[in-house]
Write a protein that holds these residues in place. Structure first.
Motif, PDB file in Angstrom:
ATOM      1  N   GLY A  71       0.771  -1.243   0.000  1.00 45.22           N
ATOM      2  CA  GLY A  71       0.000   0.000   0.000  1.00 45.22           C
ATOM      3  C   GLY A  71       0.797   1.285   0.000  1.00 45.22           C
ATOM      4  N   LEU A  72       1.998   1.273   0.581  1.00 45.31           N
ATOM      5  CA  LEU A  72       2.776   2.515   0.622  1.00 45.31           C
ATOM      6  C   LEU A  72       3.514   2.684  -0.705  1.00 45.31           C
ATOM      7  N   GLN A 105       8.207   0.050   3.657  1.00 44.70           N
ATOM      8  CA  GLN A 105       7.470  -1.096   3.099  1.00 44.70           C
ATOM      9  C   GLN A 105       7.983  -1.418   1.683  1.00 44.70           C
ATOM     10  N   ASP A 160      -5.765  -2.998   1.292  1.00 47.73           N
ATOM     11  CA  ASP A 160      -5.429  -4.235   2.024  1.00 47.73           C
ATOM     12  C   ASP A 160      -6.560  -5.259   1.933  1.00 47.73           C
ATOM     13  N   GLY A 179       0.437  -6.003   4.371  1.00 42.93           N
ATOM     14  CA  GLY A 179      -0.519  -4.985   4.802  1.00 42.93           C
ATOM     15  C   GLY A 179      -0.667  -5.022   6.311  1.00 42.93           C
ATOM     16  N   SER A 180      -1.610  -4.252   6.780  1.00 46.01           N
ATOM     17  CA  SER A 180      -1.765  -4.107   8.225  1.00 46.01           C
ATOM     18  C   SER A 180      -2.569  -5.267   8.820  1.00 46.01           C
ATOM     19  N   ASN A 229       5.250  -1.912  11.027  1.00 40.97           N
ATOM     20  CA  ASN A 229       4.666  -0.636  10.598  1.00 40.97           C
ATOM     21  C   ASN A 229       5.163   0.409  11.596  1.00 40.97           C
ATOM     22  N   ARG A 251       2.155   4.269  16.392  1.00 42.63           N
ATOM     23  CA  ARG A 251       1.312   5.226  15.661  1.00 42.63           C
ATOM     24  C   ARG A 251       1.216   6.547  16.427  1.00 42.63           C
ATOM     25  N   ARG A 288      -9.269  10.291  10.466  1.00 43.34           N
ATOM     26  CA  ARG A 288      -9.295   9.039   9.689  1.00 43.34           C
ATOM     27  C   ARG A 288      -8.649   7.941  10.506  1.00 43.34           C
ATOM     28  N   MET A 328      -8.060   3.346  10.506  1.00 44.50           N
ATOM     29  CA  MET A 328      -8.148   2.136   9.684  1.00 44.50           C
ATOM     30  C   MET A 328      -9.534   1.506   9.878  1.00 44.50           C
ATOM     31  N   PHE A 387      -6.301   3.256   3.318  1.00 47.87           N
ATOM     32  CA  PHE A 387      -5.061   4.049   3.293  1.00 47.87           C
ATOM     33  C   PHE A 387      -4.909   4.766   1.948  1.00 47.87           C
ATOM     34  N   GLU A 412      -3.795   8.945  11.943  1.00 51.57           N
ATOM     35  CA  GLU A 412      -2.745   8.479  12.858  1.00 51.57           C
ATOM     36  C   GLU A 412      -1.979   7.344  12.174  1.00 51.57           C
ATOM     37  N   ASN A 413      -0.645   7.481  12.176  1.00 48.81           N
ATOM     38  CA  ASN A 413       0.244   6.523  11.529  1.00 48.81           C
ATOM     39  C   ASN A 413       1.635   6.661  12.130  1.00 48.81           C
ATOM     40  N   TRP A 444       2.885  -5.007  10.368  1.00 49.72           N
ATOM     41  CA  TRP A 444       2.458  -5.417   9.037  1.00 49.72           C
ATOM     42  C   TRP A 444       2.602  -6.928   8.987  1.00 49.72           C
TER      43      TRP A 444
HETATM   44  O1  KDG Z   1      -1.342  -0.897   2.598  1.00 44.45           O
HETATM   45  C1  KDG Z   1      -1.292   0.114   3.552  1.00 44.45           C
HETATM   46  C2  KDG Z   1      -1.281  -0.580   4.846  1.00 44.45           C
HETATM   47  O2  KDG Z   1       0.001  -1.057   5.084  1.00 44.45           O
HETATM   48  C3  KDG Z   1      -1.801   0.224   5.976  1.00 44.45           C
HETATM   49  O3  KDG Z   1      -1.931  -0.597   7.054  1.00 44.45           O
HETATM   50  C4  KDG Z   1      -0.989   1.386   6.401  1.00 44.45           C
HETATM   51  O4  KDG Z   1      -1.068   1.721   8.754  1.00 44.45           O
HETATM   52  C5  KDG Z   1      -1.636   1.891   7.689  1.00 44.45           C
HETATM   53  C6  KDG Z   1      -2.935   2.596   7.623  1.00 44.45           C
HETATM   54  O5  KDG Z   1      -3.075   3.560   8.406  1.00 44.45           O
HETATM   55  O6  KDG Z   1      -3.817   2.247   6.808  1.00 44.45           O
END
Ligand code: KDG
Length: 335
Positions: A36-37, A43, A75, A92-93, A148, A151, A172, A174, A195, A211-212, A239
């Protein structure tokens, strides 16, 4: 004398048998690895490391085609593609797996891990492996966990120094009920979103914040649309590298061994790379103009206390045992 020569010949014959390696059984394969990133992230770099490792191990019989920036889907969409056999590998997460194996929500419980060392030990130990094994009956094979990271909160409205500052902030999260319950408890307005849609939502002010881990905030250039960063480290997010069971079951023993060796090597590479990137990320985000708040331990303790109802709700929803097992595993590691 005769006996010595006989023994010597026998030993040499045995030794030569041992060194005759069977011709490894690798078929020519093209493998789609979705993530995803973007390519220039912890990643993306780890996916490339894995791809290079497998190509080398199979004498270039395997070609891993990496598809970043959610180009093969979110994901959950990639998880479904793996289950159906339309895609071979993804990372993915774990938070997005709760719709398949709800016990994975245990990794989303706030303030559970105190540091990366504890997280590595739990994820790679019996607890993490047992949870991973539950995926097989759902058409997925868990290979390894990557990092990952811890956060943290960002938003475009104002500095968040205490829980009350989150009041009414459209945040936002997940697509996972624990994050929704947790941030409702903080007084925020949680907005579950994939994401891949997050940057555009922040740019359009459809959400105020997210939040990440700071590595993601930096590599996804969230600083372009987010002014304020608050260091909360409220959840340690793993992940997980997943393979399609339909595809996996068709591999030879040699191929499975080559994939697993590359997966473990990529896990160690990714964690090292991720921690090195994390150490640099704060300085980069500051230089990009983000205003960084170190949330006090007192405020973090208040936040932690507020999450109790979310944790209890998850445990009471059929997850008592997995919560108890995780807490026991962490207690054991802390001894
Ligand atoms: O594919 C993106 C995911 O890895 C995702 O988990 C990244 O932490 C993430 C989020 O906030 O969606």
């Amino acid at each position: 004398m005769k006996r010595t020569i006989k023994t010597l010949v026998a030993v040499m014959a045995l030794a030569s048998l041992a060194t005759v390696s069977h011709a490894a059984d690798y078929k020519s394969r093209i493998v789609r690895f979705g993530y995803g990133l973007n390519e220039d992230s912890n990643q993306g770099r780890a996916v490339k490391f894995f791809a290079d490792s497998v190509a080398k191990a199979t004498g270039n019989k395997w070609k891993i085609k990496a598809f970043g920036s959610a180009s093969l889907g979110s994901d959950p969409q990639m998880q479904n593609a793996l289950i159906g056999g339309a895609q071979e590998i993804m990372v993915g997460s774990t938070a997005t797996l709760v719709g398949i194996v709800s016990d994975f929500g245990v990794y989303d419980l706030p303030f559970i891990f105190a540091n990366e060392k504890e997280a590595d030990a739990v994820l790679d130990g019996p607890f993490g492996q047992k949870l991973m094994a539950k995926l097989q009956e759902n058409g997925l094979v868990g290979l390894v966990y990557w990092e990952n990271g811890f956060r943290n909160l960002t938003n475009s409205k104002h500095p968040i120094t205490k829980m009350e500052d989150m009041q009414g902030v459209k945040l936002r999260v997940m697509q996972n009920p624990i994050y929704i319950d947790m941030f409702k408890g903080f007084g925020a307005n949680p907005v579950p979103l994939a994401f891949s849609e997050l940057f555009a939502a922040m740019e359009a002010k459809a959400v105020d914040g997210q939040e990440n881990p700071i590595t993601t905030i930096e590599s996804s250039k969230f600083y372009e649309v987010q002014k304020y960063l608050s260091l909360t480290k409220h959840v340690y997010s793993p992940w997980i590298v997943l393979a399609s069971k339909k595809w996996w079951d068709g591999l030879s023993a040699d191929e499975k061994s080559a994939v697993m060796k590359a997966a473990v090597a990529s896990r160690d590479f990714e964690r090292k790379d991720s921690r090195e990137a994390s150490a640099k990320a704060l300085g980069i985000l500051k230089a990009k103009g983000m205003q960084i708040t170190e949330v006090s331990d007192k405020e973090l303790e208040r936040m932690r206390a507020t999450t109790t109802p979310a944790v209890t709700k998850f445990a009471n929803d059929g997850h008592q045992q997995v919560v108890k097992d995780l807490q026991a595993e962490i207690a054991k590691i802390r001894k």
